[in-house]
Write an enzyme that holds these catalytic residues in place. Structure first.
Site, mmCIF file in Angstrom:
data_model
loop_
_atom_site.group_PDB
_atom_site.id
_atom_site.type_symbol
_atom_site.label_atom_id
_atom_site.label_comp_id
_atom_site.label_asym_id
_atom_site.label_seq_id
_atom_site.Cartn_x
_atom_site.Cartn_y
_atom_site.Cartn_z
ATOM 1 N N LYS A 296 76.665 35.818 36.977
ATOM 2 C CA LYS A 296 77.090 34.413 37.058
ATOM 3 C C LYS A 296 77.524 33.828 35.711
ATOM 4 O O LYS A 296 78.387 32.961 35.669
ATOM 5 C CB LYS A 296 75.956 33.549 37.617
ATOM 6 N N ASP B 35 76.563 25.676 43.556
ATOM 7 C CA ASP B 35 75.112 25.591 43.791
ATOM 8 C C ASP B 35 74.622 24.144 43.755
ATOM 9 O O ASP B 35 73.829 23.722 44.595
ATOM 10 C CB ASP B 35 74.343 26.417 42.746
HETATM 11 P P1 NAP Z 1 66.371 32.386 36.831
HETATM 12 O O1 NAP Z 1 67.603 31.936 36.159
HETATM 13 O O2 NAP Z 1 65.833 33.760 36.571
HETATM 14 O O3 NAP Z 1 65.207 31.311 36.496
HETATM 15 C C1 NAP Z 1 63.900 31.532 36.959
HETATM 16 C C2 NAP Z 1 63.063 30.277 36.723
HETATM 17 O O4 NAP Z 1 61.780 30.485 37.351
HETATM 18 C C3 NAP Z 1 62.798 29.970 35.250
HETATM 19 O O5 NAP Z 1 62.698 28.569 35.091
HETATM 20 C C4 NAP Z 1 61.414 30.631 35.055
HETATM 21 O O6 NAP Z 1 60.674 30.061 34.004
HETATM 22 C C5 NAP Z 1 60.759 30.301 36.365
HETATM 23 N N1 NAP Z 1 59.642 31.193 36.682
HETATM 24 C C6 NAP Z 1 59.705 32.495 37.042
HETATM 25 N N2 NAP Z 1 58.464 32.974 37.281
HETATM 26 C C7 NAP Z 1 57.602 31.950 37.033
HETATM 27 C C8 NAP Z 1 56.191 31.809 37.117
HETATM 28 N N3 NAP Z 1 55.411 32.833 37.483
HETATM 29 N N4 NAP Z 1 55.641 30.613 36.818
HETATM 30 C C9 NAP Z 1 56.421 29.566 36.461
HETATM 31 N N5 NAP Z 1 57.777 29.626 36.378
HETATM 32 C C10 NAP Z 1 58.350 30.811 36.659
HETATM 33 O O7 NAP Z 1 66.538 32.311 38.432
HETATM 34 P P2 NAP Z 1 67.483 31.320 39.277
HETATM 35 O O8 NAP Z 1 68.777 32.004 39.543
HETATM 36 O O9 NAP Z 1 67.484 30.003 38.640
HETATM 37 O O10 NAP Z 1 66.716 31.288 40.684
HETATM 38 C C11 NAP Z 1 65.484 30.574 40.833
HETATM 39 C C12 NAP Z 1 65.125 30.535 42.325
HETATM 40 O O11 NAP Z 1 66.128 29.787 43.023
HETATM 41 C C13 NAP Z 1 65.101 31.920 42.996
HETATM 42 O O12 NAP Z 1 64.037 31.957 43.917
HETATM 43 C C14 NAP Z 1 66.426 31.997 43.717
HETATM 44 O O13 NAP Z 1 66.366 32.825 44.877
HETATM 45 C C15 NAP Z 1 66.607 30.545 44.121
HETATM 46 N N6 NAP Z 1 68.008 30.169 44.337
HETATM 47 C C16 NAP Z 1 68.311 29.629 45.525
HETATM 48 C C17 NAP Z 1 69.602 29.222 45.784
HETATM 49 C C18 NAP Z 1 69.903 28.621 47.122
HETATM 50 O O14 NAP Z 1 71.088 28.468 47.440
HETATM 51 N N7 NAP Z 1 68.905 28.251 47.918
HETATM 52 C C19 NAP Z 1 70.602 29.366 44.800
HETATM 53 C C20 NAP Z 1 70.262 29.921 43.566
HETATM 54 C C21 NAP Z 1 68.946 30.334 43.347
HETATM 55 P P3 NAP Z 1 60.826 30.629 32.495
HETATM 56 O O15 NAP Z 1 62.054 29.976 31.930
HETATM 57 O O16 NAP Z 1 59.572 30.188 31.836
HETATM 58 O O17 NAP Z 1 60.941 32.121 32.597
#
Ligand code: NAP
Length: 264
Positions: A63, A98
């Site tokens: 992305k 998004d």
């Molecule tokens: P990402 O860029 O990898 O970011 C992950 C986030 O989760 C970071 O803020 C991270 O914090 C936090 N995190 C991970 N493990 C954690 C824990 N154990 N405790 C506290 N915080 C934690 O991922 P992303 O692409 O943003 O996706 C995040 C979620 O959104 C995923 O579940 C994804 O499937 C979902 N999503 C959904 C859609 C939809 O259309 N519904 C679209 C995009 C994403 P740190 O910065 O501290 O590591």
């Protein structure tokens, strides 16, 4: 036949192909939506353009890297990530649907955003897109993240936003109108990123996590009388926005939603 697709790795369990193909079927479009797991994003975008692919969605891990291979629109540039590429112009354009997906998910649930206060938990890709969308709707945004420096760097980009650690959540949430989980917490285990005691009935709570559909956060928020919006709504509307951008047609939202929910 028009070809659309998804670039990412892995994309084997993606729900985008059935969701988009349901839309083609509903509108009688001669089109297919296929998934690709390329090794590198640049040659994949160039190859798709050369082959006459009409549009691509882009997901993890490409992305951010795809920005260098498309002409991003202003929003994608601000977010720093592209999830939709359009090949209808000579240079492929990059967009991020998004945040629009999140905005339309709130709209669908009659949640007012203008003038409200929101807490976004997370500072990754999903949080960035959602925080910009909320701020653009006139919502005051507080960002809380495990790694506070990431929250600070996102808050510096989003107008009016401020950054916090997760320990501030009880206080932040108790006075908020809107709460969004944009972390992956709740996906693997039945845990919530927000203490249940902080939730209240005046909140609208959206979880970006869509597997499972009912996360612990939504269960606990619902039990306190909050409006709950599962992650499939955001997934649906980011796909709807991409479909409408590529085809110029109104998406058959109910059919896409039905197919998505049946698969989940
Ligand atoms: P990402 O860029 O990898 O970011 C992950 C986030 O989760 C970071 O803020 C991270 O914090 C936090 N995190 C991970 N493990 C954690 C824990 N154990 N405790 C506290 N915080 C934690 O991922 P992303 O692409 O943003 O996706 C995040 C979620 O959104 C995923 O579940 C994804 O499937 C979902 N999503 C959904 C859609 C939809 O259309 N519904 C679209 C995009 C994403 P740190 O910065 O501290 O590591």
């Amino acid at each position: 036949m028009d070809v659309y697709g998804l670039l990412g790795n892995p994309v084997g369990h993606s729900l985008s192909p059935p969701m988009h193909e349901a839309a083609y079927d509903e509108l009688g479009l001669d089109a297919r939506y296929v998934t690709f797991e390329p090794e590198a994003i640049g040659p994949a975008v160039e190859g798709a353009r050369a082959l006459g692919v009409r549009g691509l969605n882009v997901t993890i891990p490409f992305k951010e890297d795809v920005l260098a291979h498309v002409e991003p629109d202003a929003l994608a540039e601000r977010i720093g990530a592209v999830n939709t590429v359009d090949f209808s112009t000579s240079t492929p354009t990059g967009h991020n649907t998004d945040g629009e997906g999140a905005r339309r998910a709130f709209e669908r649930h009659s949640v007012t955003l203008d003038g409200q206060s929101a807490v976004v938990v997370g500072a990754g890709g999903a949080a960035r897109a959602i925080a910009f969308a909320l701020a653009d709707e006139g919502t005051a945004v507080e960002i809380a993240n495990r790694t506070v420096t990431r929250a600070e760097s996102l808050a510096a980009d989003v107008p009016g936003a401020s950054a916090h650690g997760l320990d501030s959540l009880p206080e932040l949430v108790s006075t908020a109108d809107v709460l969004v989980n944009a972390t992956s917490v709740g996906m693997e285990d039945d845990v919530s990123p927000v203490p249940a005691d902080a939730l209240h009935g005046d909140l609208a709570v959206m979880d970006a996590v869509y597997r499972p559909l009912e996360t612990r956060l939504l269960r606990e928020a619902g039990a306190r009388g909050a409006t709950t919006i599962d992650g499939a709504w955001m997934l649906l509307f980011q796909g709807v926005a991409a479909f409408e951008l590529w085809t110029g047609r109104n998406a058959p939202v109910e059919r896409m939603n039905a197919v998505l929910r049946r698969r989940l």
